[in-house]
Design a protein around this motif. Structure first.
Motif, PDB file in Angstrom:
ATOM      1  N   GLY A 453      -0.092  -4.876  -8.094  1.00  0.00           N
ATOM      2  CA  GLY A 453      -0.020  -4.287  -6.751  1.00  0.00           C
ATOM      3  C   GLY A 453      -1.406  -4.254  -6.127  1.00  0.00           C
ATOM      4  N   ALA A 454      -1.483  -4.302  -4.794  1.00  0.00           N
ATOM      5  CA  ALA A 454      -2.787  -4.270  -4.111  1.00  0.00           C
ATOM      6  C   ALA A 454      -2.574  -3.801  -2.679  1.00  0.00           C
ATOM      7  N   THR A 455      -3.595  -3.186  -2.097  1.00  0.00           N
ATOM      8  CA  THR A 455      -3.514  -2.803  -0.678  1.00  0.00           C
ATOM      9  C   THR A 455      -3.915  -4.012   0.160  1.00  0.00           C
ATOM     10  N   ILE A 456      -3.579  -3.971   1.434  1.00  0.00           N
ATOM     11  CA  ILE A 456      -3.932  -5.093   2.319  1.00  0.00           C
ATOM     12  C   ILE A 456      -5.460  -5.246   2.394  1.00  0.00           C
ATOM     13  N   GLY A 457      -6.178  -4.117   2.341  1.00  0.00           N
ATOM     14  CA  GLY A 457      -7.648  -4.160   2.371  1.00  0.00           C
ATOM     15  C   GLY A 457      -8.213  -4.837   1.129  1.00  0.00           C
TER      16      GLY A 457
END
Length: 742
Positions: A453-457
C-alpha cells in the motif's frame, strides 16, 4: 600478455592477472584498457561503447571483480540483461574465472531452478545475472526483503544498453534501479555496455536520469578492419492478365480477380538461389524484415538443400518459434563441425554468442542504420577477415499503373541511403523522449505491491519527483492517472488515504505476465469479408480509408479494432499504391533526407550490381520527370502526395495536423497522401503553418485511431493516451518548422 605498455593490467587483482596469463591473452583490448581505471574504484557511473566482440563484458567484469576481491565483507555485482540467452552465455563465460576467484555466479530467470534462487537469497553476494522481469518479480514479491537482498550491491552492470533506451522496458529498468536505491538508501554505480550509441550524452541521461554529467564515457574507436559490401537488385515481373472481350466477361473477370490469390512473387526464389550458392559451407546470418519472410526464405533454402541432396545448413530464428526450435538454431550456429546459417529477425542482433559469422545478408532495407551496424558487427571478427554485407532489394517492374514507390525505387534508394550512412559512421541517436505512461501504471501497481500500500504522495515522490524515472509527469497528470486507475478497478483508496490494489489490479499483479512492462509483439489480423488474409505488425497509425499493401495487393482499411487487434479491409480501386506495409520499424529523418540527396546526385556507389545500378538510374529519372527537385507536393489527379522527406514521426505529425484542419490525409509510407476536395495546396500549406495549440492536442486524434501500442495503454484516460502517443510518435515541432519554410 604484453604488460609493459599496459597500466590497467596492474590495477587488476593478481588472481585475475594470473588467469589472463593462463588464458594466453596477448594484450588488453582498447575498451578494457580505457575502462578499467574508471570502474575499479566503484565510485562513478560508466558507459563502455565498443563494437561487437570488442571485449566489453570483460571491460566491466575484470575491474568489478577486482573491487569485490578487495572488500573485507562479501559484495554483489548485479548484471542486467535483456535476454535469457545472454545470461546463459555470460554464465558460461564468467563461471571458470569466478570459480578460481571463489566468487559465486548466480543466473536468475524463468528457466532457473527455485533451489538456485533460494541459495542466492540466503547468500546475497557474488555475481547475479538477471533480467528486468525477474528483478521486477523480486520487488513485487519480496517487498520487505528487497533492502536485505540488495544491501551488498556494489555495481549494476546493464548489458546491451541501446536495447533498453527509449523503450517501455528501459523505463521499467530505470524505475527498478531507482527503487532498489531507495530501499538500500544509497546510490550504486551503474555500468552501461553497448555496441551502438548515436549520442553518448543521451545515453548517459538514460543511465542516470538527472545525473548524466557525472557519467564517465569510454568509446572504443577500433571498429575492426575491412568492410566489403554488395547490393544486388531483383525486378519482380509485371503480372499480365488477358484482357476480356465483352463487358459481361469483364465484370466476371473482375469478380474472379477479387477472390483469386495474388501470384507468389518470383524474386524471393532467385534471392534464395544466390544465397544458397554464396553462403553454403560457411556460417552466416540472413535478415529478412519480418517473421513471415523468415519462414519464406527458410522454406526456399531448405528446399534447395533437399534438391541438391546436401544436409540442411539453413535454420530459422524468430520470436514466435518455440524455445526448443530457437535453441536448436543457436546450437547449430555454435557447433564447429558443420556450417550453419540462421535466417532471423532482430532476435539474433543482440550479443548472444554464436561465434563469428562469415557474412551478413540483409533482404530489403534494414529497420535502422543502428540495427544494420549491430548486425554487421557479427561478421569479420576473426583476425584478418573482412566484414561482409550482402544486401538484396526487390522492385516491381515499371509499366502499367506503377506506384510512386515503384517509380522512385524506394526499397533500393533506402537501402543505399542506409549503407552510405553506415559507411560514414552515422546511426540513429537514442530515442529518449516519450512519457511512457503505460509503464508508469505498471510501476504504480508494483510499488503498491512492494510496500503493501502507498499514499499518492509516496508514489509521486518515488516515481515522478525530480531525478526520478518519470520526472516529466506533472502532479495534475499523476492525479488524473491515479483517479482513472481507480475507475478501472486497478486501485482502491482506504479512508486513511492509503492506495491498495483493486480487484482487477490484484488479479493482474498476481499473474506472472505482470512482470514484463512491454506488450508481447502482437500482429494485427487482416480480414477481408470472412477471409483472414494474414497478420501484419503495425508501427504507424492506421486510419479508416487508408490504403495498405499486403500480400502483393493494395487494400482499403474499413475498420480498425484495437482490442481484438483486427483490421477489416476491402480491395482498393485506384489511388496511389501505398508504400506502407508494416513491420520495418520507424525511419529516421536523416535516412529520408539522404534518400533525397541520392535522388538528386549523379554518382553511383561502387557496391551496386548492374540491376541495382539500373534501379538507381530509373529512380533519378522518375524524380526529375515528376519535377520533385523543386516541389513538396505532387498532384496525382484524385489526390496530392506531400513529400517532406522526413522521418515517420514528422510525417505522422503532418498527417494529424492536416486531418485536424479538415483534410482527408493518411500516411503512405515515406509520404503523406491527401484526397482532393474543395481546397488546394495553398490551403494545405496555410493549415500546416497554423499548427495546433498545445491544449487542443487531443483533437489531433479520432476515436477510431489505433493509439494503444503499449501493454497498459488501455488503462489510460484519453487525454493522457493522446499525450503519451504524441510524446513518443509525433514530432510536431519539426513539422511546424518545415511548414514555415514552405
Amino acid at each position: 600478455m604484453t604488460t609493459h605498455t599496459s597500466n590497467s593490467f596492474f590495477l587488476l587483482d593478481e588472481r585475475i592477472q594470473r588467469f589472463l596469463w593462463q588464458e594466453q591473452w596477448e594484450a588488453l583490448r582498447e575498451a578494457q584498457e580505457a575502462a578499467i581505471p574508471f570502474i575499479v574504484g566503484a565510485d562513478r557511473d560508466v558507459i563502455v561503447a565498443a563494437a561487437t566482440a570488442a571485449g566489453k563484458t570483460e571491460a566491466a567484469f575484470l575491474p568489478a571483480l577486482t573491487h569485490l576481491l578487495q572488500q573485507e565483507t562479501p559484495a554483489l555485482i548485479v548484471y542486467v540483461s535483456p535476454l535469457k540467452a545472454l545470461i546463459n552465455d555470460q554464465f558460461g563465460r564468467l563461471e571458470r574465472l569466478c570459480e578460481q576467484l571463489e566468487i559465486p555466479v548466480w543466473p536468475w530467470h524463468g528457466d532457473i531452478a527455485a533451489s538456485t534462487k533460494a541459495k542466492f537469497a540466503s547468500q546475497r553476494h557474488g555475481v547475479l545475472l538477471i533480467t528486468p522481469e525477474s528483478l521486477e518479480a523480486q520487488l513485487c514479491n519480496r517487498g520487505t526483503a528487497v533492502a536485505a537482498l540488495f544491501e551488498r550491491a556494489t555495481y549494476f552492470v546493464i548489458d546491451e544498453l541501446h536495447a533498453f533506451i527509449g523503450s517501455e522496458r528501459g523505463k521499467q529498468l530505470q524505475s527498478l534501479l531507482h527503487r532498489i536505491e531507495i530501499a538500500i538508501k544509497r546510490t550504486v554505480p551503474r555500468i552501461g555496455l553497448s555496441a551502438t550509441l548515436g549520442d553518448m550524452n543521451l545515453a548517459a541521461e538514460f543511465l542516470r536520469p538527472g545525473g548524466s554529467t557525472g557519467v564517465a564515457m569510454v568509446v572504443s574507436k577500433s571498429e575492426g578492419g575491412e568492410l566489403r559490401i554488395l547490393l544486388k537488385g531483383y525486378e519482380e515481373p509485371l503480372v499480365v492478365r488477358a484482357k476480356p472481350v465483352f463487358v459481361d466477361e469483364a465484370r466476371e473477370q473482375t469478380a474472379d480477380e477479387d477472390d483469386e490469390e495474388p501470384p507468389e512473387p518470383q524474386m524471393p526464389a532467385a534471392i534464395a538461389a544466390h544465397l544458397f550458392k554464396s553462403l553454403r559451407g560457411t556460417n552466416n546470418l540472413i535478415f529478412p524484415n519480418s517473421r513471415r519472410e523468415v519462414e519464406r526464405y527458410t522454406y526456399l533454402l531448405n528446399r534447395l538443400c533437399d534438391a541438391q541432396l546436401v544436409p540442411n545448413e539453413f535454420w530459422p530464428h524468430h520470436g514466435s518459434l518455440s524455445k526448443e526450435l530457437r535453441l536448436e538454431t543457436e546450437a547449430a550456429l555454435k557447433q564447429k563441425e558443420r556450417p550453419a546459417s540462421a535466417i532471423c529477425t532482430n532476435t539474433l542482433e543482440l550479443g548472444i554468442d554464436i561465434g563469428a559469422v562469415k557474412s551478413v545478408a540483409q533482404i530489403g532495407p534494414p529497420p535502422s542504420v543502428a540495427s544494420l551496424r549491430q548486425r554487421l558487427g557479427r561478421s569479420g571478427r576473426r583476425k584478418g577477415e573482412p566484414a561482409i554485407l550482402r544486401g538484396y532489394t526487390i522492385e516491381n517492374a515499371l509499366g502499367g499503373q506503377s506506384s510512386l514507390a515503384t517509380d522512385l525505387r524506394l526499397n533500393t534508394i533506402q537501402a543505399i541511403a542506409m549503407i552510405s550512412l553506415l559507411i560514414e559512421g552515422w546511426f540513429e541517436p537514442p530515442a529518449v523522449h516519450g512519457m511512457h505512461l503505460s509503464t508508469l501504471i505498471q510501476q504504480v501497481l508494483s510499488v503498491v505491491a512492494q510496500y503493501g500500500g502507498a499514499t499518492i504522495g509516496q508514489l509521486y515522490g518515488c516515481l515522478c519527483a525530480p531525478g526520478c524515472p518519470f520526472s516529466g509527469v506533472s502532479k495534475d497528470e499523476f492525479v488524473t492517472l491515479i483517479r482513472h486507475m481507480g475507475q478501472k478497478d486497478l486501485l482502491v483508496q482506504e479512508s486513511s488515504g492509503l492506495l491498495l490494489h483493486g480487484q482487477l489490479g490484484e488479479t493482474f499483479v498476481n499473474h506472472y505476465s505482470f512482470f514484463a512492462a512491454f506488450a508481447s509483439e502482437e500482429e494485427f489480423r487482416i480480414v477481408c469479408g470472412n477471409r483472414t488474409l494474414g497478420t501484419l505488425p503495425v508501427s504507424q497509425m492506421l486510419t479508416e480509408n487508408q490504403r495498405i499493401l499486403f500480400g502483393g495487393r493494395t487494400w482499403l482499411v474499413k475498420e480498425v479494432h484495437e482490442e481484438e487487434k483486427l483490421v477489416v479491409v476491402e480491395k482498393a480501386r485506384g489511388g496511389v499504391a501505398p508504400a506502407f506495409s508494416g513491420g520495418a520499424g520507424r525511419t529516421h529523418s536523416k535516412v529520408r533526407q539522404r534518400m533525397r540527396e541520392l535522388l538528386e546526385a549523379d554518382d553511383i556507389p561502387a557496391y551496386l550490381d548492374p540491376m541495382a545500378t539500373q534501379f538507381l538510374a530509373e529512380a533519378r529519372h522518375s524524380y526529375r520527370r515528376l519535377g520533385l527537385h523543386d516541389t513538396a507536393f505532387l498532384d496525382l489527379g484524385s489526390s496530392v502526395v506531400v513529400l517532406a522527406w522526413f522521418g515517420d514521426d514528422v510525417n505522422e505529425a503532418i498527417t494529424c495536423l492536416l486531418r485536424y484542419h479538415g483534410f482527408d490525409a493518411m500516411l503512405a509510407g515515406p509520404f503523406v497522401e491527401v484526397q482532393k476536395g474543395q481546397r488546394g495546396v495553398h490551403e494545405m500549406v496555410q493549415a500546416l503553418k497554423k499548427g495546433i495549440q498545445p491544449e487542443r492536442l487531443s483533437d489531433l486524434f479520432s476515436e477510431r485511431d489505433n493509439l494503444q501500442r503499449e501493454k497498459w495503454d488501455w488503462a489510460l484516460p484519453d487525454s493522457l493516451l493522446h499525450k503519451a502517443y504524441s510524446s513518443r510518435y509525433l514530432n510536431l515541432a519539426t513539422a511546424a518548422m518545415w511548414a514555415e519554410n514552405l
